[in-house]
Design a protein around this motif. Structure first.
Motif, PDB file in Angstrom:
ATOM      1  N   PRO A 271       1.809  -1.944  -5.866  1.00 24.10           N
ATOM      2  CA  PRO A 271       2.860  -1.016  -6.290  1.00 24.10           C
ATOM      3  C   PRO A 271       3.012   0.121  -5.279  1.00 24.10           C
ATOM      4  CG  PRO A 271       1.451  -1.594  -8.144  1.00 24.10           C
ATOM      5  CD  PRO A 271       0.779  -2.129  -6.906  1.00 24.10           C
ATOM      6  N   VAL A 272       4.250   0.405  -4.926  1.00 20.04           N
ATOM      7  CA  VAL A 272       4.553   1.455  -3.949  1.00 20.04           C
ATOM      8  C   VAL A 272       5.625   2.370  -4.532  1.00 20.04           C
ATOM      9  CG1 VAL A 272       3.903   0.128  -1.906  1.00 20.04           C
ATOM     10  CG2 VAL A 272       6.224  -0.079  -2.811  1.00 20.04           C
ATOM     11  N   VAL A 291       5.135  -4.554  -3.464  1.00 20.13           N
ATOM     12  CA  VAL A 291       5.205  -5.379  -2.256  1.00 20.13           C
ATOM     13  C   VAL A 291       4.036  -6.359  -2.254  1.00 20.13           C
ATOM     14  CG1 VAL A 291       6.431  -3.649  -0.903  1.00 20.13           C
ATOM     15  CG2 VAL A 291       3.939  -3.668  -0.878  1.00 20.13           C
ATOM     16  N   PRO A 292       4.271  -7.601  -1.820  1.00 19.92           N
ATOM     17  CA  PRO A 292       3.195  -8.591  -1.774  1.00 19.92           C
ATOM     18  C   PRO A 292       2.451  -8.539  -0.440  1.00 19.92           C
ATOM     19  CG  PRO A 292       5.308  -9.651  -1.382  1.00 19.92           C
ATOM     20  CD  PRO A 292       5.594  -8.187  -1.560  1.00 19.92           C
ATOM     21  N   ALA A 317       3.944  -3.806   5.524  1.00 17.39           N
ATOM     22  CA  ALA A 317       4.606  -3.832   4.217  1.00 17.39           C
ATOM     23  C   ALA A 317       5.252  -2.498   3.890  1.00 17.39           C
ATOM     24  CB  ALA A 317       3.597  -4.213   3.137  1.00 17.39           C
ATOM     25  N   LEU A 318       4.576  -1.410   4.210  1.00 18.34           N
ATOM     26  CA  LEU A 318       5.115  -0.093   3.878  1.00 18.34           C
ATOM     27  C   LEU A 318       6.386   0.214   4.663  1.00 18.34           C
ATOM     28  CD1 LEU A 318       1.857   2.031   3.516  1.00 18.34           C
ATOM     29  CD2 LEU A 318       3.319   1.090   1.713  1.00 18.34           C
ATOM     30  N   ARG A 319       6.546  -0.412   5.821  1.00 20.83           N
ATOM     31  CA  ARG A 319       7.785  -0.213   6.579  1.00 20.83           C
ATOM     32  C   ARG A 319       8.961  -0.931   5.922  1.00 20.83           C
ATOM     33  NH1 ARG A 319       4.466  -0.897  11.392  1.00 20.83           N
ATOM     34  NH2 ARG A 319       5.211  -3.048  11.611  1.00 20.83           N
ATOM     35  N   HIS A 320       8.666  -1.859   5.014  1.00 24.63           N
ATOM     36  CA  HIS A 320       9.720  -2.653   4.368  1.00 24.63           C
ATOM     37  C   HIS A 320       9.612  -2.560   2.843  1.00 24.63           C
ATOM     38  CE1 HIS A 320      10.591  -4.548   8.294  1.00 24.63           C
ATOM     39  NE2 HIS A 320       9.280  -4.577   8.451  1.00 24.63           N
ATOM     40  N   ASP A 345      -1.884  -7.354  -9.293  1.00 27.73           N
ATOM     41  CA  ASP A 345      -1.508  -6.099  -8.643  1.00 27.73           C
ATOM     42  C   ASP A 345      -2.729  -5.222  -8.422  1.00 27.73           C
ATOM     43  OD1 ASP A 345       1.165  -6.711  -8.529  1.00 27.73           O
ATOM     44  OD2 ASP A 345       1.715  -5.581 -10.324  1.00 27.73           O
ATOM     45  N   VAL A 346      -2.703  -4.466  -7.333  1.00 26.91           N
ATOM     46  CA  VAL A 346      -3.716  -3.450  -7.056  1.00 26.91           C
ATOM     47  C   VAL A 346      -2.981  -2.123  -6.945  1.00 26.91           C
ATOM     48  CG1 VAL A 346      -5.595  -2.707  -5.568  1.00 26.91           C
ATOM     49  CG2 VAL A 346      -5.086  -5.153  -5.790  1.00 26.91           C
TER      50      VAL A 346
END
Length: 429
Positions: A271-272, A291-292, A317-320, A345-346
């Motif tokens: 989760p972001v 994000v996976p 992942a954080l960039r997308h 999820d983490v």
């Protein structure tokens, strides 16, 4: 007349899921803060009214009108503060939590509102609990934290007479406009292609149990913790690898998932906030995404290598992170029927929003963070020197408490074990 706005992509996903199962209460999120001392209920109610007036998300209701699905920001919507004295109960805190869990099981009327709930529990002369809950369509966890901080500031100002802190600029209208612009942008197209490439050929969704489609509307929670000493060692190990401690935690849980399933390319969901612009980090609302993280390692891969790979994949992942997970699930073939996620999820929450209520400190306790398709590992760093709290939320049709307790014990044990010679520790047993 109520102002009218479109929905964010995250809100649309919640709306659609709720319409498919109107009796699903898993979109109710809630928490409470344990305040060391009495709270003036009249001043807290005044603070809440002020915050609600300044926060359109707290006055939103949702319906289909002439222009389709919209959210209406209604100035007439007001959530009262429930005032409940449980000081005479044999176990006041247990009585308060029982009321909260019953409240979290209620239905919110999305078309009418209000979609938030406030309650103040008196446990004794020097103990108060402030409970806040909302439907996930109006707030995510980050937004709930912003609300809690704002209320604490206004309440403290009312009690002490000091000026309120200036509110940072940003509006819900800007949040929605940013989301709509993103969906029409080249960035959206680039993000989409990144995820399609990253997850190409992904046909497995590993789980800690034999996953099957369920109609579960409930989850179970088991909690444990890493002591402050264990947490210090974990952070030192992360520094030695030139990564952050959350990256070590995510890597360890991916290792545990592989140990439990044998899958060589485990995927965990992260989760972001999806708040990639400063303005988005200032406005309460529903923006969050998942994000996976797809990793590839064998049972004898050194744990340090798994951590390094996790760090790289997380940075990518954080960039997308704004590309909606539900869009990705629809576009990728191969997932088992009924699955909406690629793995457990983490959820790592590392920020301090305990708050200070006119000089009286408070500690936050999370009750429910949203739907749980399979398993969510919640890791809380409240930055209070008490170590890490680790809470497992499991789908009630897939896990019982004994299974959750065992998974929790395994994860805590693994986190303690990886703080040894990381450069040589194998990923598997």
């Amino acid at each position: 007349m109520a102002a009218q706005l479109a929905l964010s992509s995250a809100q649309t996903g919640v709306w659609m899921a709720q319409q498919l199962d109107p009796e699903d209460r898993s979109f109710n999120i809630g928490e409470y803060c344990d305040i060391a001392g009495p709270v003036d209920p009249d001043l807290l109610q005044q603070a809440l009214r002020e915050v609600v007036a300044a926060t359109p998300a707290l006055r939103a209701r949702f319906d289909i009108g002439d222009e389709g699905l919209c959210q209406y920001l209604d100035d007439t919507v007001e959530a009262p503060l429930h005032r409940i004295d449980v000081s005479g109960e044999p176990d006041p805190r247990q009585a308060a939590e029982r009321w909260m869990r019953q409240d979290l099981a209620k239905e919110y009327d999305l078309a009418e509102g209000p979609l938030v709930t406030w309650a103040l529990f008196t446990l004794g002369a020097e103990r108060t609990l402030w409970y806040r809950a909302a439907h996930h369509i109006v707030l995510d966890g980050f937004g709930l934290a912003l609300i809690a901080s704002h209320v604490a500031d206004v309440y403290s100002a009312l009690v002490t007479g000091r000026p309120r802190r200036p509110r940072p600029p940003g509006t819900l209208q800007q949040v929605i406009a940013s989301d709509l612009a993103y969906q029409e942008s080249e960035e959206y197209a680039r993000d989409r292609q990144f995820w399609l490439d990253r997850l190409a050929g992904q046909t497995e969704a590993a789980a800690f149990t034999d996953w099957r489609p369920t109609a579960s509307r409930a989850s179970l929670r088991e909690s444990g913790h890493l002591t402050p000493a264990d947490f210090d060692v974990l952070r030192a190990a992360a520094r030695a690898l030139d990564v952050t401690w959350p990256e070590v935690v995510v890597a360890a849980i991916a290792v545990r998932l592989q140990q439990a399933t044998g899958v060589r390319e485990p995927v965990v969901g992260l989760p972001v906030t999806a708040r990639t612009e400063p303005m988005l980090r200032r406005v309460p609302g529903m923006v969050t995404n998942v994000v996976p993280l797809r990793l590839s390692f064998g049972p004898h891969t050194p744990f340090a290598d798994v951590v390094a790979q996790t760090s790289l994949r997380l940075e990518e992942a954080l960039r997308h992170q704004r590309y909606p997970q539900e869009h990705l699930v629809r576009e990728l073939p191969g997932l088992p029927e009924g699955r909406k996620q690629f793995g457990p999820d983490v959820n790592i929450m590392s920020f301090n929003y305990h708050g200070d209520y006119a000089g009286r400190p408070a500690t936050v306790h999370t009750l429910c963070s949203g739907p749980v398709e399979d398993l969510t590992v919640n890791v809380y760093d409240r930055m209070d020197g008490r170590g890490l709290q680790i809470a497992l939320d499991g789908n009630a049709e897939l896990y019982d408490r004994a299974q959750l307790s065992q998974h929790l014990a395994d994860i805590v044990a693994l986190l303690r074990s990886v703080t040894g010679p990381l450069e040589h520790a194998p990923a598997g047993p």
